[in-house]
Design a protein around this motif. Structure first.
Motif, PDB file in Angstrom:
ATOM      1  N   ALA A 170       0.329   8.275 -10.774  1.00 55.27           N
ATOM      2  CA  ALA A 170       1.063   7.804 -11.949  1.00 55.27           C
ATOM      3  C   ALA A 170       1.612   6.398 -11.713  1.00 55.27           C
ATOM      4  CB  ALA A 170       2.190   8.775 -12.277  1.00 55.27           C
ATOM      5  N   GLU A 171       2.212   6.168 -10.531  1.00 57.15           N
ATOM      6  CA  GLU A 171       2.747   4.847 -10.224  1.00 57.15           C
ATOM      7  C   GLU A 171       1.642   3.810 -10.147  1.00 57.15           C
ATOM      8  OE1 GLU A 171       3.748   7.628  -8.802  1.00 57.15           O
ATOM      9  OE2 GLU A 171       5.875   7.551  -8.245  1.00 57.15           O
ATOM     10  N   LEU A 172       0.511   4.205  -9.563  1.00 55.95           N
ATOM     11  CA  LEU A 172      -0.594   3.269  -9.428  1.00 55.95           C
ATOM     12  C   LEU A 172      -1.159   2.895 -10.790  1.00 55.95           C
ATOM     13  CD1 LEU A 172      -2.457   1.684  -7.582  1.00 55.95           C
ATOM     14  CD2 LEU A 172      -3.877   3.711  -7.344  1.00 55.95           C
ATOM     15  N   ARG A 173      -1.342   3.891 -11.650  1.00 57.97           N
ATOM     16  CA  ARG A 173      -1.864   3.601 -12.989  1.00 57.97           C
ATOM     17  C   ARG A 173      -0.901   2.699 -13.769  1.00 57.97           C
ATOM     18  NH1 ARG A 173      -6.271   6.623 -14.393  1.00 57.97           N
ATOM     19  NH2 ARG A 173      -6.724   8.396 -13.042  1.00 57.97           N
ATOM     20  N   ALA A 174       0.391   2.948 -13.614  1.00 54.56           N
ATOM     21  CA  ALA A 174       1.373   2.121 -14.310  1.00 54.56           C
ATOM     22  C   ALA A 174       1.344   0.691 -13.800  1.00 54.56           C
ATOM     23  CB  ALA A 174       2.770   2.718 -14.141  1.00 54.56           C
ATOM     24  N   ALA A 175       1.133   0.534 -12.494  1.00 48.42           N
ATOM     25  CA  ALA A 175       1.144  -0.809 -11.903  1.00 48.42           C
ATOM     26  C   ALA A 175      -0.047  -1.636 -12.337  1.00 48.42           C
ATOM     27  CB  ALA A 175       1.189  -0.693 -10.386  1.00 48.42           C
ATOM     28  N   ILE A 176      -1.195  -0.979 -12.582  1.00 50.63           N
ATOM     29  CA  ILE A 176      -2.406  -1.749 -12.914  1.00 50.63           C
ATOM     30  C   ILE A 176      -2.675  -1.797 -14.406  1.00 50.63           C
ATOM     31  CG2 ILE A 176      -3.458  -1.229 -10.684  1.00 50.63           C
ATOM     32  CD1 ILE A 176      -5.199   0.840 -12.040  1.00 50.63           C
ATOM     33  N   ALA A 224       0.829  -1.208   0.000  1.00 50.09           N
ATOM     34  CA  ALA A 224       0.000   0.000   0.000  1.00 50.09           C
ATOM     35  C   ALA A 224       0.860   1.255   0.000  1.00 50.09           C
ATOM     36  CB  ALA A 224      -0.933  -0.016   1.209  1.00 50.09           C
ATOM     37  N   ASN A 225       1.927   1.251   0.782  1.00 50.81           N
ATOM     38  CA  ASN A 225       2.764   2.442   0.905  1.00 50.81           C
ATOM     39  C   ASN A 225       3.551   2.745  -0.368  1.00 50.81           C
ATOM     40  OD1 ASN A 225       2.007   3.286   3.454  1.00 50.81           O
ATOM     41  ND2 ASN A 225       3.595   2.110   4.509  1.00 50.81           N
ATOM     42  N   ARG A 226       3.685   1.776  -1.248  1.00 49.21           N
ATOM     43  CA  ARG A 226       4.347   2.037  -2.526  1.00 49.21           C
ATOM     44  C   ARG A 226       3.629   3.110  -3.330  1.00 49.21           C
ATOM     45  NH1 ARG A 226       4.987  -3.323  -5.872  1.00 49.21           N
ATOM     46  NH2 ARG A 226       5.313  -1.721  -7.460  1.00 49.21           N
ATOM     47  N   PHE A 227       2.323   3.267  -3.092  1.00 50.77           N
ATOM     48  CA  PHE A 227       1.515   4.168  -3.903  1.00 50.77           C
ATOM     49  C   PHE A 227       0.984   5.356  -3.116  1.00 50.77           C
ATOM     50  CE2 PHE A 227       1.115  -0.185  -5.572  1.00 50.77           C
ATOM     51  CZ  PHE A 227       1.729  -0.001  -6.796  1.00 50.77           C
ATOM     52  N   LEU A 228       1.624   5.671  -1.978  1.00 46.36           N
ATOM     53  CA  LEU A 228       1.216   6.809  -1.162  1.00 46.36           C
ATOM     54  C   LEU A 228       2.356   7.817  -1.058  1.00 46.36           C
ATOM     55  CD1 LEU A 228      -0.621   5.031   1.811  1.00 46.36           C
ATOM     56  CD2 LEU A 228      -1.643   6.109  -0.213  1.00 46.36           C
ATOM     57  N   GLU A 229       1.995   9.094  -1.113  1.00 42.35           N
ATOM     58  CA  GLU A 229       3.003  10.144  -0.963  1.00 42.35           C
ATOM     59  C   GLU A 229       3.626  10.102   0.435  1.00 42.35           C
ATOM     60  OE1 GLU A 229       4.169  12.053  -3.192  1.00 42.35           O
ATOM     61  OE2 GLU A 229       2.734  11.979  -4.833  1.00 42.35           O
ATOM     62  N   GLU A 230       2.812   9.937   1.459  1.00 40.54           N
ATOM     63  CA  GLU A 230       3.298   9.790   2.826  1.00 40.54           C
ATOM     64  C   GLU A 230       2.852   8.418   3.319  1.00 40.54           C
ATOM     65  OE1 GLU A 230       0.990  12.322   2.249  1.00 40.54           O
ATOM     66  OE2 GLU A 230       2.443  13.876   1.695  1.00 40.54           O
ATOM     67  N   PRO A 231       3.779   7.594   3.781  1.00 39.75           N
ATOM     68  CA  PRO A 231       3.398   6.232   4.162  1.00 39.75           C
ATOM     69  C   PRO A 231       2.497   6.184   5.387  1.00 39.75           C
ATOM     70  CG  PRO A 231       5.656   6.690   4.811  1.00 39.75           C
ATOM     71  CD  PRO A 231       5.214   7.852   3.967  1.00 39.75           C
ATOM     72  N   LEU A 232       1.603   5.200   5.397  1.00 39.53           N
ATOM     73  CA  LEU A 232       0.877   4.870   6.617  1.00 39.53           C
ATOM     74  C   LEU A 232       1.857   4.214   7.583  1.00 39.53           C
ATOM     75  CD1 LEU A 232      -2.333   3.419   4.945  1.00 39.53           C
ATOM     76  CD2 LEU A 232      -2.137   5.600   6.141  1.00 39.53           C
ATOM     77  N   ARG A 233       1.655   4.468   8.883  1.00 37.59           N
ATOM     78  CA  ARG A 233       2.664   4.069   9.860  1.00 37.59           C
ATOM     79  C   ARG A 233       2.071   3.250  10.990  1.00 37.59           C
ATOM     80  NH1 ARG A 233       4.610   9.337  12.154  1.00 37.59           N
ATOM     81  NH2 ARG A 233       5.667   7.905  13.595  1.00 37.59           N
ATOM     82  N   VAL A 234       2.881   2.315  11.439  1.00 39.20           N
ATOM     83  CA  VAL A 234       2.632   1.596  12.685  1.00 39.20           C
ATOM     84  C   VAL A 234       3.846   1.810  13.566  1.00 39.20           C
ATOM     85  CG1 VAL A 234       2.303  -0.661  13.760  1.00 39.20           C
ATOM     86  CG2 VAL A 234       1.158  -0.137  11.609  1.00 39.20           C
ATOM     87  N   ASP A 235       3.650   2.453  14.714  1.00 38.42           N
ATOM     88  CA  ASP A 235       4.725   2.713  15.669  1.00 38.42           C
ATOM     89  C   ASP A 235       4.361   2.099  17.011  1.00 38.42           C
ATOM     90  OD1 ASP A 235       6.131   4.260  13.781  1.00 38.42           O
ATOM     91  OD2 ASP A 235       5.041   6.078  14.374  1.00 38.42           O
ATOM     92  N   ASP A 236       5.295   1.375  17.592  1.00 38.17           N
ATOM     93  CA  ASP A 236       5.063   0.758  18.904  1.00 38.17           C
ATOM     94  C   ASP A 236       3.782  -0.072  18.907  1.00 38.17           C
ATOM     95  OD1 ASP A 236       7.373   2.006  19.933  1.00 38.17           O
ATOM     96  OD2 ASP A 236       6.235   3.836  20.365  1.00 38.17           O
ATOM     97  N   ALA A 237       3.590  -0.822  17.816  1.00 35.34           N
ATOM     98  CA  ALA A 237       2.443  -1.731  17.672  1.00 35.34           C
ATOM     99  C   ALA A 237       1.099  -1.008  17.626  1.00 35.34           C
ATOM    100  CB  ALA A 237       2.445  -2.782  18.783  1.00 35.34           C
TER     101      ALA A 237
END
Length: 220
Positions: free
Chosen positions: A212-218, A182-195
């Protein structure tokens, strides 16, 4: 490998681990025993049966979950069979969990009396109907565990906001491989910190897609 994986995440603060009934029952039970021995009594172990059980086999399987102190048994039976869920819930100690298959509160209502954990998938229900399902779960004293499986950023971000807004949502699924994709296609990654998931701070769902990356991937 699975035990080592779980121990690594336990060291990071994770306390609940879910495994899938994707091989034989004997292999699943052995894995549960190995995880219990490695992680200790404080670890919560849940099992997703992937709808593989039926009215004949479910009770015996679930009693093995009772013996191993599973925190819940997920998706044991076909989602349409409300009566089988109720019979199973009445015959075992392990709480039942389900919800990812249902799109509306009307679909889940017949099964809800058998459930201790309700798992709406925001990709199927949307936020509005998901909140209605959560309200219905609260009337039955059921906890809400939003379902996150193979999803991209918008669905995961929606689930994070959804869980954060509810009083009866103690947990939210985390799959590191899914999050990495999921984070490959986000400008700012979603995060998990300290569980713990971190609520995206931006407007709306708090994310911006790399379109652009998402359209290229699909693209085929």
């Amino acid at each position: 490998d699975r035990v080592r994986f779980a121990r690594d995440y336990q060291a990071q603060g994770f306390g609940c681990f879910k495994i899938y009934h994707q091989s034989t029952e004997a292999e699943l039970f052995q894995l549960l025993d190995d995880l219990r021995n490695a992680l200790g009594d404080q670890a919560q172990l849940a099992v997703d049966a992937l709808w593989r059980l039926d009215d004949t086999s479910a009770a015996g399987f679930a009693r093995q979950m009772d013996h191993r102190r599973a925190v819940w048994l997920e998706c044991p039976l076909m989602p349409e069979d409300a009566q089988a869920h109720q019979r199973l819930a009445e015959s075992i100690q392990t709480p039942l969990a389900a919800g990812e298959s249902y799109r509306t509160r009307y679909e889940i209502a017949p099964v809800l009396p058998a459930l201790c954990f309700v798992q709406p998938d925001l990709g199927r229900t949307g936020l509005t109907e998901g909140l209605r399902i959560a309200e219905l779960a609260a009337t039955k004293n059921a906890a809400v565990l939003p379902h996150v499986s193979i999803a991209l950023g918008p669905q995961i971000a929606a689930a994070i906001h959804f869980a954060a807004a509810l009083e009866n949502a103690p947990l939210l699924e985390f799959n590191p491989a899914v999050l990495e994709m999921a984070n490959r296609f986000l400008e700012e990654p979603l995060r998990v910190d300290d569980a713990h998931w971190r609520v995206p701070p931006g407007p709306g769902l708090g994310i911006r897609l790399k379109e652009a990356e998402l359209r290229a991937a699909i693209s085929w």
